[in-house]
Design an enzyme around this catalytic site. Sequence first.
Site, PDB file in Angstrom:
ATOM      1  N   GLU A   1       0.810  -1.217   0.000  1.00 15.12           N
ATOM      2  CA  GLU A   1       0.000   0.000   0.000  1.00 15.12           C
ATOM      3  C   GLU A   1       0.848   1.273   0.000  1.00 15.12           C
ATOM      4  O   GLU A   1       0.501   2.261   0.646  1.00 15.12           O
ATOM      5  CB  GLU A   1      -0.977   0.006   1.174  1.00 15.12           C
TER       6      GLU A   1
ATOM      7  N   GLU B   1      -5.219  -9.047   1.064  1.00 16.81           N
ATOM      8  CA  GLU B   1      -6.043  -8.825   2.253  1.00 16.81           C
ATOM      9  C   GLU B   1      -7.482  -8.730   1.792  1.00 16.81           C
ATOM     10  O   GLU B   1      -7.784  -8.077   0.801  1.00 16.81           O
ATOM     11  CB  GLU B   1      -5.692  -7.513   2.978  1.00 16.81           C
TER      12      GLU B   1
END
Length: 440
Positions: A147, A249
Amino acid sequence: MKLSWLAAIAALGVAKTVEAIGPVTAVGNKFFTADGKQFFVKGIAYQLSPDDPLIDTEQCKRDVDLMKTLGPNAIRVYHVDPDKNHDGCMKAFNDAGIAALIDLDTFDTYIDPVKPAWTQRMHDRYAEVMDAFIKYDNVLGFFVGNEIISTEAHSNAAPFIKAAVRDMKAHRSSKKYREVPIGYSAADIAELRPMLQDYLTCGGNSSESVDFFALNSYEWCDPSTYETSGYANLQKQAKDFPVPIFFSETGCNVPGPRLFDDQLAIFGPQMINDWSGAIVYEWIQEENRYGLIQYENPTKEEDVVGGVVRSGTPKPVQPDFDNLKERWEQVGQPTGVVKDKYDAKHVSARPCPEATQGGWLVKGNVKLPSVGETFTGTYESMASATAAPTIASPNDGEGGTGTAANPARETQNPAAPTKVVFRGMVAGLVGVMLFFTVWF
């Protein structure tokens, strides 16, 4: 999709048998085991302690015993200490048929998207983590970042991500290591994700491209469907992607409890030909309430960190634990395609994306930074090594924004957890605290 005989046994409550995980390779957009079977990730995010959850052998064994009843074949670990011994934990997971995906960056070596740089110190630390874990056959892959890019301005960090991939591949080759796949874990940002996944695989030089692309996505919040969740759009953008793509995720807990119906889509006929599975967030119950287990009977004072018991006897958090178990039993272990019969010619890299208004900033294929470079504000353009692919981009005509049901859903991503966890890979937040990093 047919249920495997292992899933049928599990459904009857009979103990499952597992085999050790051998080396896994990436070919085209598939993962394959050493015996040529396609490998689908059914994983759990596993980070019990700030620095390294893979050094406490006894705790790993306790967790593995419970994981066997749940059915994962992989874990993702965000922080490890390359100077510690991991033999006991890695053996425990391997014996249970569980592979490991390891992040290479650390609290103070992640790529900062505000001031992108690729330093010798960062390079050496990534290499140290690779050196420490490459010997384990059940290491499935390495992440060079997590991220890092979450806003328009952050997209200028993309060439540094690719530089890290290039240099870790070079390190892998120079050491004559087996080709453990190296990839990246992206935030689900509609205006950036389609361009990022294309950019990390474009240019025609495989020594600079990721071996896999992974996505942290919380779009599917039960009750939902394949169409209304936004997964239909994710699938469209992943169609015939040139490398394996999977969820690094997932597991929205709004409104709760979690039903994990998204697993039926990921491993079902709508997505299974292009996606290679998913990692559910997360094993341990923390303040964000995403845990599948919580610990009881801590044996020492240091087991409690940040108000959370981080070792002891794992106890399932219900009904989430059993809901995930039921979904994984429903999908079983997909067989996919065998390596000898897999033809990767139908997958192809897309052209390097051009800059977009209000989104992606990197203009096409650019020269990657070398070790020691810091972003100066511009990049030098360069020609791709191969001609533009003949297949059409699944983003054509859409701009890669929004979902089929709600054009703003992916950008807002309202269900993404505020993750109070011990890791420093989220470079979107510059002020990394000593132990806690908050994710949005």
